[in-house]
Design an enzyme around this catalytic site. Structure first.
Site, PDB file in Angstrom:
ATOM      1  N   GLU A 157       0.845  -1.208   0.007  1.00 51.05           N
ATOM      2  CA  GLU A 157      -0.078  -0.180  -0.036  1.00 51.05           C
ATOM      3  C   GLU A 157       0.795   1.325  -0.098  1.00 51.05           C
ATOM      4  O   GLU A 157       1.661   1.497   0.996  1.00 51.05           O
ATOM      5  CB  GLU A 157      -1.049  -0.082   0.968  1.00 51.05           C
ATOM      6  CG  GLU A 157      -1.765   1.318   1.360  1.00 51.05           C
ATOM      7  CD  GLU A 157      -2.467   1.102   2.904  1.00 51.05           C
ATOM      8  OE1 GLU A 157      -2.537   2.603   3.321  1.00 51.05           O
ATOM      9  OE2 GLU A 157      -2.985   0.314   3.055  1.00 51.05           O
TER      10      GLU A 157
ATOM     11  N   ASP B  96      -4.169   9.689  10.174  1.00 50.62           N
ATOM     12  CA  ASP B  96      -2.761   9.302  10.367  1.00 50.62           C
ATOM     13  C   ASP B  96      -2.071   9.453  11.943  1.00 50.62           C
ATOM     14  O   ASP B  96      -2.532  10.567  12.364  1.00 50.62           O
ATOM     15  CB  ASP B  96      -1.672   9.606   9.531  1.00 50.62           C
ATOM     16  CG  ASP B  96      -2.017   9.141   8.088  1.00 50.62           C
ATOM     17  OD1 ASP B  96      -2.658   8.039   7.754  1.00 50.62           O
ATOM     18  OD2 ASP B  96      -1.659   9.825   7.018  1.00 50.62           O
TER      19      ASP B  96
END
EC number: 4.2.1.20
Length: 267
Positions: A49, A60
């Site tokens: 990914e 994140d």
């Protein structure tokens, strides 16, 4: 069937989950990220990914943010990400891209889909795009044969979950811990429940992410999920290393540990 679908089918035939390893494009450099992702594949990671670094990554955690900041400071652009995708796809591993939606809009949705497909990318994970606001992406992904992966979480209502997975192609991303990304000492107890809810409404493979960082956790997740997605723990190996060669060695070691974990599902 896409290359992602083939990877899931092969893993299922082997009685295990797919291992998905995540790394920001351009971290620590463009060439360094290609070397890192290649090392991950060589150590047993099934799917890569590639995350497009973004200045406002709401989902994140601190590890991925630090790595993305390094990449952005180095001047990485979407075009660099596509070059990285092409280089890593040449290893034979399926490569999926993860991005917040703004960079795709800035690039042009149709142009991005065209160029991602041309680079050998299999599809896109979109953490801040929901299906009911994704008409342009649905059309572009159909036009260029790309998988599209939307996210579901423990807080997703049954109606939202059903609508989301209905528009997924390739696999469904189950974010099993509420909050930002990052390895946890213990995997979420909500994960098996969420995977069961997804499987009740789709035959697509289900990948679990957010919180997995050890071979033991990967083994546990492999016992109930179709895919085990690891990002922060891998990235930290590069962040904590004194130089790239040492980082690549540490990255290979953890990748091999995680690969062994998914290949020995917990009872």
């Amino acid at each position: 069937m896409s290359r992602i679908g083939v990877a899931f089918d092969q893993a299922r035939a082997e009685g295990r989950a797919v291992l998905v390893g995540c790394m920001p494009a351009g971290f620590p450099t463009v060439e360094g990220s290609i070397a890192a992702m290649t090392a991950m594949v060589e150590a047993g990671v099934d799917v890569i990914e590639v995350e497009i670094p973004y200045s406002d990554p709401v989902m994140d955690g601190p590890v991925i943010q630090r790595a993305s900041d390094v990449a952005l400071a180095g001047g990485v652009r979407v075009a660099d990400t596509l070059r990285i995708v092409e280089a890593v796809a040449a290893t034979g591993a399926p490569v999926v891209t993860m991005t917040y939606w703004n960079p795709v809009e800035q690039y042009g949705v149709d142009a991005f889909a065209r160029d991602l497909a041309a680079a050998g990318g299999t599809g896109l994970i979109t953490p801040d795009l929901i299906p009911d606001e994704a008409q342009e992406w649905l059309a572009a992904s159909d036009a260029y044969g790309l998988d599209r992966t939307f996210l579901v979480s423990p807080s997703s209502t049954d109606a939202r979950l059903h609508m989301t997975v209905e528009q997924c192609r390739g696999f469904v991303y189950a974010t099993t811990i509420m909050g930002v990304t990052g390895a946890r000492a213990q995997a979420s107890a909500a994960a098996p429940v969420l995977v069961s809810r997804v499987r009740a409404v789709t035959d697509l493979p289900v990948g679990v992410g957010l919180g997995i960082g050890t071979g033991e956790q990967a083994s546990t997740a492999s016992s109930f999920a179709d895919g085990v997605i690891v990002g922060s723990a891998l990235i930290r190996r590069l962040l904590d290393a004194p130089n790239l060669p040492a980082g690549l060695t540490a990255l290979r070691e953890l990748s091999a540990e995680l690969a062994a974990g998914v290949r020995t599902p917990a009872p």
